[in-house]
Write an enzyme that holds these catalytic residues in place. Structure first.
Site, PDB file in Angstrom:
ATOM      1  N   HIS A  10      41.609  33.287  34.852  1.00 46.98           N
ATOM      2  CA  HIS A  10      42.235  31.964  34.983  1.00 46.98           C
ATOM      3  C   HIS A  10      41.619  30.968  33.987  1.00 46.98           C
ATOM      4  O   HIS A  10      42.327  30.205  33.335  1.00 46.98           O
ATOM      5  CB  HIS A  10      42.019  31.401  36.399  1.00 46.98           C
ATOM      6  CG  HIS A  10      42.627  32.207  37.505  1.00 46.98           C
ATOM      7  ND1 HIS A  10      41.918  32.587  38.625  1.00 46.98           N
ATOM      8  CD2 HIS A  10      43.883  32.704  37.681  1.00 46.98           C
ATOM      9  CE1 HIS A  10      42.709  33.259  39.458  1.00 46.98           C
ATOM     10  NE2 HIS A  10      43.903  33.369  38.899  1.00 46.98           N
ATOM     11  N   LYS A  63      49.570  32.495  54.820  1.00 46.08           N
ATOM     12  CA  LYS A  63      48.579  33.460  54.338  1.00 46.08           C
ATOM     13  C   LYS A  63      47.190  33.028  54.774  1.00 46.08           C
ATOM     14  O   LYS A  63      46.930  31.839  54.941  1.00 46.08           O
ATOM     15  CB  LYS A  63      48.611  33.525  52.807  1.00 46.08           C
ATOM     16  CG  LYS A  63      49.676  34.444  52.264  1.00 46.08           C
ATOM     17  CD  LYS A  63      49.400  34.732  50.798  1.00 46.08           C
ATOM     18  CE  LYS A  63      50.421  35.690  50.217  1.00 46.08           C
ATOM     19  NZ  LYS A  63      50.304  35.754  48.748  1.00 46.08           N
ATOM     20  N   ARG A 122      48.864  40.026  32.634  1.00 44.48           N
ATOM     21  CA  ARG A 122      47.804  40.995  32.370  1.00 44.48           C
ATOM     22  C   ARG A 122      48.378  42.296  31.847  1.00 44.48           C
ATOM     23  O   ARG A 122      48.056  42.755  30.770  1.00 44.48           O
ATOM     24  CB  ARG A 122      46.994  41.262  33.643  1.00 44.48           C
ATOM     25  CG  ARG A 122      45.948  40.220  33.891  1.00 44.48           C
ATOM     26  CD  ARG A 122      45.544  40.204  35.325  1.00 44.48           C
ATOM     27  NE  ARG A 122      46.649  39.758  36.163  1.00 44.48           N
ATOM     28  CZ  ARG A 122      46.539  39.458  37.435  1.00 44.48           C
ATOM     29  NH1 ARG A 122      45.398  39.591  38.030  1.00 44.48           N
ATOM     30  NH2 ARG A 122      47.575  39.038  38.119  1.00 44.48           N
ATOM     31  N   SER A 135      41.768  38.091  41.273  1.00 44.20           N
ATOM     32  CA  SER A 135      41.113  37.549  42.477  1.00 44.20           C
ATOM     33  C   SER A 135      41.031  38.620  43.546  1.00 44.20           C
ATOM     34  O   SER A 135      40.030  38.721  44.263  1.00 44.20           O
ATOM     35  CB  SER A 135      41.897  36.345  43.013  1.00 44.20           C
ATOM     36  OG  SER A 135      41.972  35.330  42.059  1.00 44.20           O
TER      37      SER A 135
END
Ligand code: ADP
Length: 163
Positions: free
Chosen positions: A19, A43, A92, A130
């Site tokens: 990030h 969540k 990515r 993460s």
């Protein structure tokens, strides 16, 4: 020289070097990056939205071109409210592409004036996520090469220093 504001949305649970790299590289093109931390009540994150914001703020405290906010609801609404028309996302691997393309198309459908810009991950960060950090850190795995120092300390506090 560049004044355009760009919105970088995500969970940031927690902030990683991936990030940080995207924010840094975006600042060579855009004047201001608003890191938009998704507060999703359905969540259960590792770090609360407030904790995630505090960690990101601490990491970028020296840089007035980076602003940190939380958001819930529609991203395009947040983008408009913040007087921007650009969403920034990182890519990515090809496995990111499918989801990211769907999101970009949906956001364009919701608001055709909003564009999504992608920056590819640096090679050394291309495996950093993460979720990987969250899988390794609870067992005392060393994540110091994957996250900023402030996040490393917060993880140690959460999971203890024992190895
Ligand atoms: P989300 O749940 O929205 O995917 P994340 O915090 O996982 O939230 O990611 C936010 C953004 O940062 C996404 O665009 C993601 O592709 C990007 N990103 C995450 N890790 C990396 C990395 N290692 N390198 C480049 N971009 C990354």
């Amino acid at each position: 020289m560049f004044t355009k504001r760009v919105i970088f949305p995500g969970s940031f649970d927690p902030l990683t070097n991936g990030h940080v790299d995207i924010v840094g590289r975006a600042l060579s093109v855009f004047g201001e990056v608003v890191v938009a931390v998704l507060n999703n009540p359905s969540k259960t994150p590792l770090f609360s939205a407030e904790e995630r914001v505090a960690l990101i703020q601490e990491h970028f405290q020296e840089d007035s071109r980076v602003r940190i906010e939380t958001f819930s609801g529609l991203l395009v609404d947040f983008v408009r409210e913040n007087k921007s028309n650009i969403i920034l996302r990182g890519l990515r691997a090809i496995s990111d592409f499918d989801y990211e393309a769907q999101m970009a198309l949906m956001n364009r459908t919701l608001d055709p004036s909003v564009e999504t810009f992608f920056l590819t991950a640096r090679e050394e960060n291309s495996y950093v996520s993460s979720s990987l950090v969250k899988q390794v850190a609870p067992f005392g795995g060393d994540v110091s090469k994957l996250v900023p120092a402030v996040v490393g300390r917060a993880l140690q506090e959460k999971f203890g220093r024992s190895r």
